[in-house]
Write a protein that holds these residues in place. Sequence first.
Motif, PDB file in Angstrom:
ATOM      1  N   UNK A 284      39.414  45.447  97.579  1.00 47.06           N
ATOM      2  CA  UNK A 284      40.513  44.276  97.385  1.00 47.06           C
ATOM      3  C   UNK A 284      39.665  43.141  97.854  1.00 47.06           C
ATOM      4  N   UNK A 285      40.910  42.170  97.293  1.00 47.61           N
ATOM      5  CA  UNK A 285      39.906  41.062  97.733  1.00 47.61           C
ATOM      6  C   UNK A 285      40.956  39.636  97.540  1.00 47.61           C
ATOM      7  N   UNK A 286      40.759  39.573  98.933  1.00 47.71           N
ATOM      8  CA  UNK A 286      42.400  38.977  99.753  1.00 47.71           C
ATOM      9  C   UNK A 286      42.187  37.161  99.627  1.00 47.71           C
ATOM     10  N   UNK A 287      42.871  36.880  99.020  1.00 47.25           N
ATOM     11  CA  UNK A 287      42.821  35.274  97.915  1.00 47.25           C
ATOM     12  C   UNK A 287      43.108  35.084  99.723  1.00 47.25           C
ATOM     13  N   UNK A 288      42.896  33.380  99.581  1.00 42.25           N
ATOM     14  CA  UNK A 288      43.591  32.944 101.119  1.00 42.25           C
ATOM     15  C   UNK A 288      44.644  32.664 101.904  1.00 42.25           C
ATOM     16  N   UNK A 289      45.597  32.923 100.280  1.00 37.54           N
ATOM     17  CA  UNK A 289      46.835  33.296 100.837  1.00 37.54           C
ATOM     18  C   UNK A 289      47.777  34.386 100.316  1.00 37.54           C
ATOM     19  N   UNK A 290      47.936  35.282 101.225  1.00 39.96           N
ATOM     20  CA  UNK A 290      48.236  36.510 100.555  1.00 39.96           C
ATOM     21  C   UNK A 290      49.508  36.935 101.201  1.00 39.96           C
ATOM     22  N   UNK A 291      50.611  37.030 101.035  1.00 36.40           N
ATOM     23  CA  UNK A 291      51.874  37.672 101.156  1.00 36.40           C
ATOM     24  C   UNK A 291      51.452  38.398 102.804  1.00 36.40           C
ATOM     25  N   UNK A 292      52.561  38.581 104.242  1.00 32.94           N
ATOM     26  CA  UNK A 292      51.728  39.250 105.226  1.00 32.94           C
ATOM     27  C   UNK A 292      53.486  39.959 105.120  1.00 32.94           C
ATOM     28  N   UNK A 293      52.808  41.358 106.054  1.00 30.58           N
ATOM     29  CA  UNK A 293      54.069  42.184 105.783  1.00 30.58           C
ATOM     30  C   UNK A 293      55.514  42.054 106.202  1.00 30.58           C
ATOM     31  N   UNK A 294      55.385  40.985 107.605  1.00 27.80           N
ATOM     32  CA  UNK A 294      57.226  40.231 107.647  1.00 27.80           C
ATOM     33  C   UNK A 294      58.191  39.627 105.933  1.00 27.80           C
ATOM     34  N   UNK A 295      57.048  39.359 105.521  1.00 27.79           N
ATOM     35  CA  UNK A 295      57.634  38.118 104.681  1.00 27.79           C
ATOM     36  C   UNK A 295      57.746  39.189 103.172  1.00 27.79           C
ATOM     37  N   UNK A 296      57.326  40.392 103.064  1.00 27.84           N
ATOM     38  CA  UNK A 296      57.023  41.478 102.027  1.00 27.84           C
ATOM     39  C   UNK A 296      58.651  42.348 102.985  1.00 27.84           C
TER      40      UNK A 296
END
Length: 391
Positions: A284-296
């Motif tokens: 996996x390649x994480x972009x600068x902005x990805x949803x953290x677990x609290x958002x999910x």
Amino acid sequence: MSEFSVSYHIRLGEGIDAQKLLRQAKAAGIVFGPANGWLTFVPYAGLAAYRSAGEARFADYLATLIGLPVLYYCHAEDCGWSFALAGNERPLVQFACWWDPQPAVELDQFDPFALAPFVATEALEPLLRPFDAEEAMLVRPADRFGELLGLPAYQWLSPDLAQDRTQDLLDRAGRKLGAKPASAAVRFQLPPNRRITFPDPAPTAREALKLIAPFMAQFKPPWSLTMVTTWGFEVPEGRGVWKVWWRYGDSGDTVTAVLANDGRVLFSADSVPSYATDRMAKAIHLPEKWLDSPHVTAIMAELPIPDGFDGGRIGSMALKSLNDCLHWEIVVAGNRGQVGSSSFWTVYVDAVSGEVLAEVHTRKVGFQETVRQRVRKGDWTDVDTSSQSTA
């Protein structure tokens, strides 16, 4: 604990020292016997040839190596059992019987007369059919198969046990053959376990990854991040104990780090045979902005619970990639209404946009399983699971 056994059984020829041939070929492991014309061999899990060939195909490899028939035996008590017979003069003969998720047999590569030189065919026939889980517990076809062939040893044996619990197998009359290869942890030179100050409140996925990553700096490309998962189902507000996975290219080699709730950072390594790599998580390649677990977790809170699902909303969470789509997979377990029943609600959320990609509701009572799904908050539809049978 349910049994999972894998072993290889060499059919001995007159005047041939199979153990000597194995030693000359540097096939290291634990041997039992000989007895009743068989020599049982359990390779170390770290043996390169075993990791490359895969389980049944390793029997083919051994048969070619030593010029004798080799029987592969596998008993996965919760799922089923299988065997394969390899020889220089015939294609690999294979049989498999599964009772989970439903009774089925695989006979496409099976020759009922292949074992005739070793055991009466009519004695085996009652074992080479479908079983459900309850009947399998009574008949125990895998054990009966080992008894009929007179295998020196076949219960509670596996390459992992040979590698990690060698003395247990030696205490059961096993003998070492060759030098044991280094464990995955030694080969990959894992950092030592350590203790850090555990954040209060418990970390999110992003925070845990930030804390763990510096300790894993030595695992440079082709090592890559493949998954970030919760360690258990209790993840209130998307915070808790996290496990982070790395994989070496497309191989079966993985290293993991767990940030425990007492501040310990625990490192481990594993290496699976090549036949299992297709099912492993991809890079996996994480972009600068990805949803953290609290958002999910907040997105989950807004979803309506599926009709007929008797659970809540909090479950295990995993950040992974499928077909280059970075997503969160949330698995929520329902209540067990009776022994043998289960219910799961699985939700897939785009880890960048937050869009709910799909939901799947699986319910199993006894041997009857029903599956419903909906895509992008559309209507729920039934999924036909009958086509997934291997019968």
